[in-house]
Enzyme design. Structure first.
Site, PDB file in Angstrom:
ATOM      1  N   ASN A   1      70.077 -39.451  45.417  1.00  0.00           N
ATOM      2  CA  ASN A   1      71.600 -39.236  44.964  1.00  0.00           C
ATOM      3  C   ASN A   1      71.603 -40.681  44.023  1.00  0.00           C
ATOM      4  O   ASN A   1      71.883 -40.805  42.887  1.00  0.00           O
ATOM      5  CB  ASN A   1      72.153 -39.607  45.897  1.00  0.00           C
TER       6      ASN A   1
ATOM      7  N   ASP B   1      69.563 -52.245  46.538  1.00  0.00           N
ATOM      8  CA  ASP B   1      69.743 -52.278  48.418  1.00  0.00           C
ATOM      9  C   ASP B   1      71.771 -52.524  48.293  1.00  0.00           C
ATOM     10  O   ASP B   1      71.927 -53.081  47.324  1.00  0.00           O
ATOM     11  CB  ASP B   1      69.517 -53.741  48.935  1.00  0.00           C
TER      12      ASP B   1
ATOM     13  N   ARG C   1      77.060 -50.132  41.897  1.00  0.00           N
ATOM     14  CA  ARG C   1      76.175 -49.650  41.738  1.00  0.00           C
ATOM     15  C   ARG C   1      76.003 -50.202  40.145  1.00  0.00           C
ATOM     16  O   ARG C   1      75.183 -50.648  39.551  1.00  0.00           O
ATOM     17  CB  ARG C   1      75.112 -48.491  42.316  1.00  0.00           C
TER      18      ARG C   1
END
Ligand code: IMP
Length: 193
Positions: free
Chosen positions: A11, A68, A177
């Site tokens: 993903n 992360d 992100r």
């Protein structure tokens, strides 16, 4: 330029490819034949990101980045945070993680939370970090079947849908992100190689 994504998460890889694919020749860990898990034992999101990119850099001596990500919930003292993947156990099961979060939040009215991503980029032997944060709230039960991880219980501020109800392209405009990735793109655009 060739850039390795130090992740096995399909993903995430798809989200990164959609944002970076035109600019870089992106390769995943399976593309370079690395099948093991990279250890994630550090005590902060940033240190985990740096560890992962360094791990691959030392092995393959390539330009590489890792991310992360953690979900930080205010009423749970910023848990699951750096333990987001293994919150309910070593099997990294997203449904169980969500169940545990919702159980811990039962009866708690403060639902404030944030997703935080740190990207660690190693290029020309130097490390650079880029952070992206999205604030929002945790809802009472999962909604939506797109996305992954904790997406189905997170509603970003100023939105009325969870991250699991919006398409990957929509998520890629506003997510933690995406914010970190935009900073990485800006950095590379300005850097003279
Ligand atoms: P990691 O960054 O791969 O270590 O992810 C930590 C945990 O956060 C895993 O359980 C992921 O599924 C979850 N996670 C990472 N990114 C996202 C996201 O964009 N949305 C929802 N959950 C995520």
């Amino acid at each position: 330029m060739e850039l390795i994504i130090a992740s096995h998460n399909e993903n995430k890889i798809l989200e990164f490819k959609k944002k970076l694919g035109k600019k870089f020749f992106l390769k995943s860990l399976s593309d370079i034949g690395f099948k093991d898990d990279i250890p994630e034992n550090e005590n902060t999101i940033e240190k985990n990101a740096i560890f992962k990119s360094n791990f691959i850099y030392k092995k393959y001596n390539c330009n590489v980045f890792s991310d992360d990500t953690g979900l930080e919930i205010e009423a749970l003292n910023s848990e699951p945070g750096v333990r987001s993947a293994r919150y309910s156990g070593e099997e990294k099961n997203s449904l169980k993680n969500i169940k545990l979060v919702l159980k811990k939040l039962t009866g708690i009215s403060n639902r404030n939370a944030r997703f935080k991503t740190v990207i660690s980029l190693i290029i020309d032997d130097k490390n650079y970090c880029f952070e992206g944060v999205v604030n929002g709230t945790i809802i009472d039960k999962p909604i939506g079947d797109m996305g992954f991880g904790y997406d189905s219980i997170f509603v970003a501020n100023n939105m009325n849908k969870t991250f699991a109800e919006i398409s990957i392209d929509e998520k890629n405009k506003i997510s933690h992100r995406a914010i970190a990735t935009n900073k990485l793109i800006d950095f590379i655009n300005k850097k003279v190689f």
